[in-house]
Design an enzyme around this catalytic site. Structure first.
Site, short mmCIF file in Angstrom:
data_model
loop_
_atom_site.label_atom_id
_atom_site.label_comp_id
_atom_site.label_asym_id
_atom_site.label_seq_id
_atom_site.Cartn_x
_atom_site.Cartn_y
_atom_site.Cartn_z
N ASN A 1 0.76 -1.03 0.40
CA ASN A 1 0.25 0.11 0.35
C ASN A 1 0.98 1.63 0.44
OD1 ASN A 1 0.80 -0.91 2.78
ND2 ASN A 1 -1.44 0.34 3.44
N GLU B 1 4.53 -4.10 12.26
CA GLU B 1 3.92 -3.29 12.02
C GLU B 1 2.33 -4.00 10.77
OE1 GLU B 1 4.35 -0.17 13.59
OE2 GLU B 1 6.29 -0.28 13.72
N CYS C 1 -3.19 1.35 6.81
CA CYS C 1 -3.15 0.42 8.17
C CYS C 1 -3.91 1.53 9.15
CB CYS C 1 -1.37 0.39 8.45
SG CYS C 1 -0.48 1.56 8.40
N GLU D 1 8.11 2.17 14.37
CA GLU D 1 9.00 2.88 13.43
C GLU D 1 9.26 4.23 13.57
OE1 GLU D 1 7.66 1.60 9.72
OE2 GLU D 1 9.41 -0.32 10.01
P1 NAP Z 1 0.82 -9.18 3.16
O1 NAP Z 1 0.05 -10.22 2.46
O2 NAP Z 1 0.78 -9.22 4.98
O3 NAP Z 1 2.71 -8.97 2.70
C1 NAP Z 1 3.36 -8.06 2.95
C2 NAP Z 1 4.98 -8.55 2.34
O4 NAP Z 1 4.98 -10.02 3.41
C3 NAP Z 1 4.40 -8.69 1.42
O5 NAP Z 1 6.27 -8.14 0.99
C4 NAP Z 1 4.45 -10.54 1.20
O6 NAP Z 1 5.29 -10.18 0.05
C5 NAP Z 1 5.25 -10.84 2.26
N1 NAP Z 1 5.68 -12.26 2.67
C6 NAP Z 1 4.09 -12.59 1.88
N2 NAP Z 1 4.10 -14.30 2.99
C7 NAP Z 1 5.27 -14.18 3.54
C8 NAP Z 1 5.41 -15.00 4.58
N3 NAP Z 1 5.40 -15.60 4.70
N4 NAP Z 1 7.13 -15.13 4.75
C9 NAP Z 1 7.47 -13.81 4.65
N5 NAP Z 1 7.44 -12.42 4.09
C10 NAP Z 1 5.75 -12.63 3.52
O7 NAP Z 1 0.42 -7.37 3.47
P2 NAP Z 1 -0.62 -6.73 2.53
O8 NAP Z 1 -1.23 -7.32 2.25
O9 NAP Z 1 0.48 -6.61 1.04
O10 NAP Z 1 -0.95 -5.37 3.26
C11 NAP Z 1 -1.38 -4.86 3.33
C12 NAP Z 1 -1.59 -5.09 5.70
O11 NAP Z 1 -0.45 -4.72 5.44
C13 NAP Z 1 -3.40 -4.63 6.26
O12 NAP Z 1 -2.76 -5.17 6.49
C14 NAP Z 1 -2.33 -3.20 6.74
O13 NAP Z 1 -3.01 -3.27 8.26
C15 NAP Z 1 -0.49 -3.24 6.84
N6 NAP Z 1 -0.09 -2.56 6.99
C16 NAP Z 1 0.19 -1.79 8.66
C17 NAP Z 1 1.09 -1.19 8.58
C18 NAP Z 1 1.96 -0.78 9.84
O14 NAP Z 1 2.22 0.30 9.98
N7 NAP Z 1 1.89 -0.91 10.88
C19 NAP Z 1 1.05 -0.33 7.61
C20 NAP Z 1 1.23 -0.56 6.19
C21 NAP Z 1 0.20 -1.97 5.68
P3 NAP Z 1 4.03 -10.74 -1.30
O15 NAP Z 1 3.65 -9.75 -1.60
O16 NAP Z 1 5.04 -11.73 -2.43
O17 NAP Z 1 2.88 -11.87 -0.60
#
Ligand code: NAP
Length: 498
Positions: A166, A264, A298, A473
């Site tokens: 995002n 995060e 998020c 962060e």
């Molecule tokens: P995600 O599906 O958890 O993916 C995040 C990252 O993790 C991607 O680079 C993904 O790779 C990778 N990943 C997937 N499986 C993994 C594994 N087994 N081991 C290590 N890495 C792995 O999250 P998203 O859908 O991209 O992002 C949305 C989420 O992020 C939401 O829940 C949002 O709230 C959260 N978020 C939190 C913050 C914060 O600061 N708290 C900020 C922004 C977003 P791929 O893309 O190749 O699957």
């Protein structure tokens, strides 16, 4: 290979080639694999990038390990590293238009927001992290007896930096810049849906003077590479931003080898509107809090809690105002809401809104997909008559969806706000400052905004509680998580050490 097909101010060679950046060299994946990158605004292929293999992960970690152990970066003073990061900051500003364009196309962001939010905050992160490099001093401790005790602050080693789709630039910058200024080396894995600006950042860091091997980028599938990366014996810390489920999985794996993790994770923030608020000002916080980045942030404020006397008034205002928020063409500088980042996100948001309706939610605005140029567009949506069990309230929607619930007392507002497993952000809209302080102290969240939303600064720590994660962060707090302390105690007795 298809390349970005709209007229572009600058097509960076790194994005055109879409290769991995390992040990200071651009290269294809070891098996030559490629993965398509789709433009959210059109649903069509934008370009493709190398799809890393396990061998590529090993190569990247090996390069980062060797660079760390050589001392070529970790052995510099904080001040010297700071200078390099200041150059990176300057280059980000010089290449701002190109970065904004690529981020906008890759993630489906309206171009104005890509400029003033994504690129601007990325630059601020590098500038702030560079300033921290001036303050890496250890300390001297007053000890009894004839000893001299001091504490050094040392980098951890190799950091695996994993980011979601995002905010590719901002979320990578917080990790990369802070890890680097502390003296670590980095292997960065951006999200598969939005990998492009990570390649530009690799170019920028190299040009700024970051030595070969200190920063590495591998593009590829998290599901296929992630476990290997976070359990790699040469990785010393995992800096993860993403979903709660994947974050918990990563933390569990890293925990087995007692490897530090910052996580995060997801959010589902409540925004509390008290009847004494300045309503115009409050609406300026309420609407952006759920439409910005098409709700894919998020720290979004997707749950609006309204003190009962204002409930119907606010629903009426939202019904009129939300459909008028500029929506559509991401190249139009006046657009506020663009598409969701992927077909997957569009399907998830559509399904969740349908489930919310099935559970009794009343649609005040939106509630449907929009067929526009083949992009992944969903109308900004407001839902009323929802209770805490409604799926749009209970789950993280991650789309342009606002639920509105009434409350009668301050205690009820706090209880509703805290009735979620998440705890990233929260907001209070009130003209009563005493109430603002009192309620802010009771909210289970890493950050609370009063009379505004998403008021962020690189100096202010940001992170979650409960299922929104661990660690912070931004701010000096972030730096602490990329350093460890080493205590050195010297016996000063005459004859000792001879
Ligand atoms: P995600 O599906 O958890 O993916 C995040 C990252 O993790 C991607 O680079 C993904 O790779 C990778 N990943 C997937 N499986 C993994 C594994 N087994 N081991 C290590 N890495 C792995 O999250 P998203 O859908 O991209 O992002 C949305 C989420 O992020 C939401 O829940 C949002 O709230 C959260 N978020 C939190 C913050 C914060 O600061 N708290 C900020 C922004 C977003 P791929 O893309 O190749 O699957």
């Amino acid at each position: 290979m298809t390349v970005i097909d709209t007229a572009t101010p600058a097509e960076a060679p790194a994005v055109r080639a879409g290769r991995l950046f390992v040990g200071g060299k651009w290269r294809e994946a070891s098996d030559g694999g490629r993965a398509d990158v789709v433009a959210p605004a059109t649903g069509r292929k934008l370009t493709d990038v190398a799809k890393a293999t396990i061998q590529d992960v090993d190569d990247a970690v090996r390069a980062a390990r060797a660079a760390f152990d050589s001392g070529i970066w970790s052995g510099l003073s904080g001040r010297e590293r700071s200078r390099v990061l200041h150059r990176a900051h300057d280059l980000i500003r010089e290449r701002a238009e190109e970065l904004a364009y690529v981020e906008s196309q890759d993630a489906g962001k309206p171009i104005t927001f890509a400029r003033v939010v994504d690129v601007e905050h990325s630059a601020l992160q590098y500038e702030y992290a560079a300033s921290l490099g001036q303050h890496l001093d250890g300390s001297v401790r007053e000890t009894p007896g004839n000893t001299h005790a001091y504490v050094r602050r040392e980098p951890l080693g190799v950091v695996a930096a994993i980011t979601p789709f995002n905010f590719p630039l901002i979320l990578s910058s917080t990790k990369i810049a802070t890890a680097l200024v502390a003296g670590n080396t980095v292997v960065h894995k951006p999200a598969s849906d939005t990998p492009l600006t990570a390649l530009l950042i690799a170019e920028i860091l190299q040009e700024a003077g970051v030595p070969d091997g200190v920063f590495n980028v591998i593009t590829g599938s998290g599901a296929q590479l992630g476990d290997h990366l976070v359990t790699h014996p040469d990785v010393d810390k995992v800096a993860f931003t993403g979903s709660t489920d994947v974050g918990a999985h990563v933390a569990e794996l890293a925990g087995r080898s007692l490897r530090p993790v910052t996580a995060e994770l997801g959010g589902n923030a409540a925004n509390i509107l008290f009847a004494d608020a300045d309503l115009d000002q409050a609406l300026g916080a309420i609407i952006p809090a759920f439409v910005f980045n098409a709700g894919q942030f998020c720290m979004a404020g997707p749950r609006l809690l309204v003190e009962r006397p204002l409930y119907d008034v606010v629903l009426g205002i939202l019904a009129d105002a939300v459909p008028g928020v500029p929506f559509g063409d991401i190249t139009d500088p006046t657009t506020v809401i663009g598409p969701l980042a992927s077909q997957n996100q569009l399907d998830k948001v559509s399904a969740l809104v349908q489930a919310a309706r099935d559970a009794g939610a009343r649609v005040i605005a939106g509630g449907e997909k929009v067929d526009l140029d083949g992009g992944f567009y969903y109308r900004p949506t407001v839902l009323a008559d929802v209770d805490n069990d409604n799926p749009a309230v209970a789950e993280e929607v991650f789309g342009p969806v606002l639920t509105v619930q009434p409350f009668d007392t301050e205690d009820e507002a706090v209880a509703l706000a805290n009735s979620t497993p998440f705890g990233l952000a929260s907001g209070i809209q009130t003209s009563n400052l005493a109430k603002a302080h009192r309620v802010a102290a009771k909210l289970d969240a890493g950050i609370t905004w009063v009379n505004g939303w998403a008021l962020l600064d690189p100096s202010v720590p940001f992170g979650g509680v409960k299922k929104s994660g661990w660690g912070r962060e931004y701010g000096p707090e972030a730096l602490d998580s990329y350093l460890r302390s080493k205590s050195i105690v010297i016996n000063l007795d005459e004859g000792a050490g001879r």
